[in-house]
Design a protein around this motif. Sequence first.
Motif, short mmCIF file in Angstrom:
data_model
loop_
_atom_site.label_atom_id
_atom_site.label_comp_id
_atom_site.label_asym_id
_atom_site.label_seq_id
_atom_site.Cartn_x
_atom_site.Cartn_y
_atom_site.Cartn_z
N GLN A 39 -3.28 -30.91 -17.97
CA GLN A 39 -4.31 -30.33 -17.14
C GLN A 39 -4.30 -30.97 -15.76
O GLN A 39 -4.34 -32.19 -15.63
CB GLN A 39 -5.69 -30.53 -17.79
CG GLN A 39 -6.82 -29.83 -17.08
CD GLN A 39 -8.11 -29.92 -17.86
OE1 GLN A 39 -8.31 -30.84 -18.66
NE2 GLN A 39 -8.99 -28.95 -17.66
N LYS A 43 -7.87 -26.93 -12.83
CA LYS A 43 -7.10 -25.96 -13.60
C LYS A 43 -7.46 -26.02 -15.08
O LYS A 43 -8.09 -26.96 -15.54
CB LYS A 43 -5.59 -26.21 -13.43
CG LYS A 43 -5.11 -26.21 -12.00
CD LYS A 43 -5.27 -24.85 -11.36
CE LYS A 43 -4.70 -24.83 -9.96
NZ LYS A 43 -4.88 -23.51 -9.31
N GLU A 44 -7.04 -24.99 -15.81
CA GLU A 44 -7.25 -24.96 -17.25
C GLU A 44 -6.29 -25.91 -17.96
O GLU A 44 -5.23 -26.24 -17.44
CB GLU A 44 -7.06 -23.54 -17.78
CG GLU A 44 -8.05 -22.53 -17.26
CD GLU A 44 -7.82 -21.14 -17.82
OE1 GLU A 44 -8.73 -20.31 -17.69
OE2 GLU A 44 -6.75 -20.90 -18.39
N ARG A 45 -6.70 -26.34 -19.15
CA ARG A 45 -5.82 -27.16 -19.97
C ARG A 45 -4.78 -26.27 -20.64
O ARG A 45 -5.11 -25.30 -21.32
CB ARG A 45 -6.63 -27.92 -21.01
CG ARG A 45 -5.81 -28.91 -21.82
CD ARG A 45 -6.69 -29.86 -22.62
NE ARG A 45 -7.48 -30.72 -21.75
CZ ARG A 45 -8.22 -31.73 -22.16
NH1 ARG A 45 -8.27 -32.03 -23.45
NH2 ARG A 45 -8.91 -32.45 -21.30
N ASP A 46 -3.51 -26.63 -20.47
CA ASP A 46 -2.41 -25.80 -20.94
C ASP A 46 -1.66 -26.47 -22.09
O ASP A 46 -1.47 -27.68 -22.11
CB ASP A 46 -1.41 -25.52 -19.82
CG ASP A 46 -1.97 -24.63 -18.73
OD1 ASP A 46 -1.57 -24.78 -17.57
OD2 ASP A 46 -2.81 -23.77 -19.05
N THR A 108 -5.88 -24.58 -28.23
CA THR A 108 -6.62 -25.78 -27.88
C THR A 108 -7.80 -26.04 -28.80
O THR A 108 -8.03 -27.18 -29.22
CB THR A 108 -7.13 -25.68 -26.43
OG1 THR A 108 -6.02 -25.43 -25.55
CG2 THR A 108 -7.80 -26.98 -26.00
N THR A 109 -8.55 -24.98 -29.14
CA THR A 109 -9.77 -25.14 -29.93
C THR A 109 -9.50 -25.53 -31.37
O THR A 109 -10.43 -25.90 -32.09
CB THR A 109 -10.60 -23.85 -29.90
OG1 THR A 109 -9.80 -22.74 -30.33
CG2 THR A 109 -11.11 -23.58 -28.49
#
Length: 124
Positions: A39, A43-46, A108-109
Amino acid sequence: QVQLVESGGGLVQVGDSLRLSCAASGFTFNTYAMGWFRQAPGKERDFVASISRTGVTTSYADSVKGRFTISRDNAKNTVYLQMNSLKPEDTDVYYCAAYFGLGPSAVTTRYDYWGQGTQVTVSS
């Protein structure tokens, strides 16, 4: 308590290599799939890479396929990310994560535990 501690980040030049390590404790390591995410600020976590409980199966983001390799040593409760041919766009904070399941997973979740991250900066 559960703990994931990343190490191995740093400042490198384009084309250099780094090996990140994540030391796990406080849970039964070989019953958890492991992953690496990254990340950048704002920005979003990739998703980067993930590996199954036994290390037999792996999955990679298209952006790192062929350059990065995820592996694990269940005897040492450690997961690794070997990063070769680094590019400026690889600059991010890299996070180690674990989830109770077979794996691998890019979602991610799904992950239960997260480390604090290690900074990787690639300068041109």
